[in-house]
Motif scaffolding. Sequence first.
Motif, PDB file in Angstrom:
ATOM      1  N   ALA A  17       9.880   8.240 -15.547  1.00 46.18           N
ATOM      2  CA  ALA A  17       9.852  10.033 -16.442  1.00 46.18           C
ATOM      3  C   ALA A  17      10.394  11.272 -16.211  1.00 46.18           C
ATOM      4  CB  ALA A  17       8.231   9.653 -16.380  1.00 46.18           C
ATOM      5  N   VAL A  18      11.212  11.807 -16.797  1.00 44.54           N
ATOM      6  CA  VAL A  18      11.960  13.187 -16.188  1.00 44.54           C
ATOM      7  C   VAL A  18      11.652  14.511 -16.145  1.00 44.54           C
ATOM      8  CG1 VAL A  18      14.151  14.231 -16.720  1.00 44.54           C
ATOM      9  CG2 VAL A  18      14.179  11.692 -17.939  1.00 44.54           C
ATOM     10  N   ARG A  19      11.746  15.076 -15.571  1.00 37.96           N
ATOM     11  CA  ARG A  19      10.563  16.282 -15.396  1.00 37.96           C
ATOM     12  C   ARG A  19      11.357  17.465 -14.765  1.00 37.96           C
ATOM     13  NH1 ARG A  19       8.402  18.137 -10.191  1.00 37.96           N
ATOM     14  NH2 ARG A  19       8.099  15.989  -8.648  1.00 37.96           N
ATOM     15  N   PRO A  20      11.522  18.872 -14.917  1.00 42.42           N
ATOM     16  CA  PRO A  20      12.462  19.662 -14.585  1.00 42.42           C
ATOM     17  C   PRO A  20      11.653  19.506 -12.464  1.00 42.42           C
ATOM     18  CG  PRO A  20      11.318  20.450 -15.660  1.00 42.42           C
ATOM     19  CD  PRO A  20      10.993  19.264 -15.437  1.00 42.42           C
ATOM     20  N   VAL A  21      12.928  20.016 -12.145  1.00 45.43           N
ATOM     21  CA  VAL A  21      12.760  20.245 -10.710  1.00 45.43           C
ATOM     22  C   VAL A  21      11.736  22.057 -10.822  1.00 45.43           C
ATOM     23  CG1 VAL A  21      14.709  21.544  -9.784  1.00 45.43           C
ATOM     24  CG2 VAL A  21      13.827  20.265  -7.956  1.00 45.43           C
ATOM     25  N   ARG A  22      11.564  22.211  -9.677  1.00 46.51           N
ATOM     26  CA  ARG A  22      10.345  24.038  -9.262  1.00 46.51           C
ATOM     27  C   ARG A  22      11.752  24.251  -8.571  1.00 46.51           C
ATOM     28  NH1 ARG A  22       5.282  21.187  -7.299  1.00 46.51           N
ATOM     29  NH2 ARG A  22       5.836  21.695  -5.544  1.00 46.51           N
ATOM     30  N   ALA A  23      11.950  24.896  -8.730  1.00 43.64           N
ATOM     31  CA  ALA A  23      13.328  25.896  -8.013  1.00 43.64           C
ATOM     32  C   ALA A  23      13.192  25.547  -6.500  1.00 43.64           C
ATOM     33  CB  ALA A  23      13.228  27.208  -8.133  1.00 43.64           C
ATOM     34  N   GLU A  24      11.786  26.080  -5.843  1.00 44.50           N
ATOM     35  CA  GLU A  24      11.477  25.829  -4.306  1.00 44.50           C
ATOM     36  C   GLU A  24      11.775  25.115  -4.001  1.00 44.50           C
ATOM     37  OE1 GLU A  24       7.647  25.302  -5.962  1.00 44.50           O
ATOM     38  OE2 GLU A  24       8.766  26.791  -6.992  1.00 44.50           O
ATOM     39  N   LEU A  25      11.930  23.625  -4.669  1.00 44.59           N
ATOM     40  CA  LEU A  25      12.085  22.238  -4.561  1.00 44.59           C
ATOM     41  C   LEU A  25      13.564  21.550  -4.550  1.00 44.59           C
ATOM     42  CD1 LEU A  25       8.601  20.389  -5.477  1.00 44.59           C
ATOM     43  CD2 LEU A  25       9.256  21.460  -2.529  1.00 44.59           C
ATOM     44  N   ALA A  26      14.059  22.822  -5.686  1.00 42.67           N
ATOM     45  CA  ALA A  26      15.274  21.854  -5.631  1.00 42.67           C
ATOM     46  C   ALA A  26      16.910  21.416  -4.417  1.00 42.67           C
ATOM     47  CB  ALA A  26      16.549  23.578  -6.767  1.00 42.67           C
ATOM     48  N   PRO A  27      17.170  20.239  -5.008  1.00 43.24           N
ATOM     49  CA  PRO A  27      18.438  19.506  -4.008  1.00 43.24           C
ATOM     50  C   PRO A  27      19.009  21.164  -3.745  1.00 43.24           C
ATOM     51  CG  PRO A  27      18.177  18.369  -5.576  1.00 43.24           C
ATOM     52  CD  PRO A  27      17.079  19.496  -6.196  1.00 43.24           C
ATOM     53  N   PRO A  28      19.687  20.765  -1.634  1.00 40.43           N
ATOM     54  CA  PRO A  28      20.237  21.787  -1.634  1.00 40.43           C
ATOM     55  C   PRO A  28      21.961  22.621  -2.163  1.00 40.43           C
ATOM     56  CG  PRO A  28      19.881  21.231   0.463  1.00 40.43           C
ATOM     57  CD  PRO A  28      19.153  20.984  -1.008  1.00 40.43           C
ATOM     58  N   THR A  29      22.335  20.734  -2.769  1.00 41.86           N
ATOM     59  CA  THR A  29      24.426  20.704  -2.667  1.00 41.86           C
ATOM     60  C   THR A  29      23.930  19.862  -3.755  1.00 41.86           C
ATOM     61  OG1 THR A  29      24.334  20.265  -0.789  1.00 41.86           O
ATOM     62  CG2 THR A  29      25.996  20.127  -2.072  1.00 41.86           C
TER      63      THR A  29
END
Length: 92
Positions: free
Chosen positions: A73-85
């Motif tokens: 299942a695909v979902r967009p990341v929430r901004a505060e959980l985005a990978p840093p790199t």
Amino acid sequence: MTTPGVLHYSAEFGDESSLAALFDVVRALLVGAIENGEVVDELVVDSRVHEVLATTKAKELSRGRPLTVLGLAVRPVRAELAPPTPGRWSEA
């Protein structure tokens, strides 16, 4: 913080439409996770990749099917959980 069963991806700028790269990396991560006895059921992608996937699979989505890649299942990341790199795949 890591979440069992979830893979994360953030594309390099300009590479967000490279679905072949997405599939290659997801396959490799799935194999690694399975070899480690993990069960993965979700793929979290940055918003640009999510948009490309949703556009590519518009017909499936219009039929009420969920957005998936290689059975995940695909979902967009929430901004505060985005990978840093950007451009790095990680198991989370």
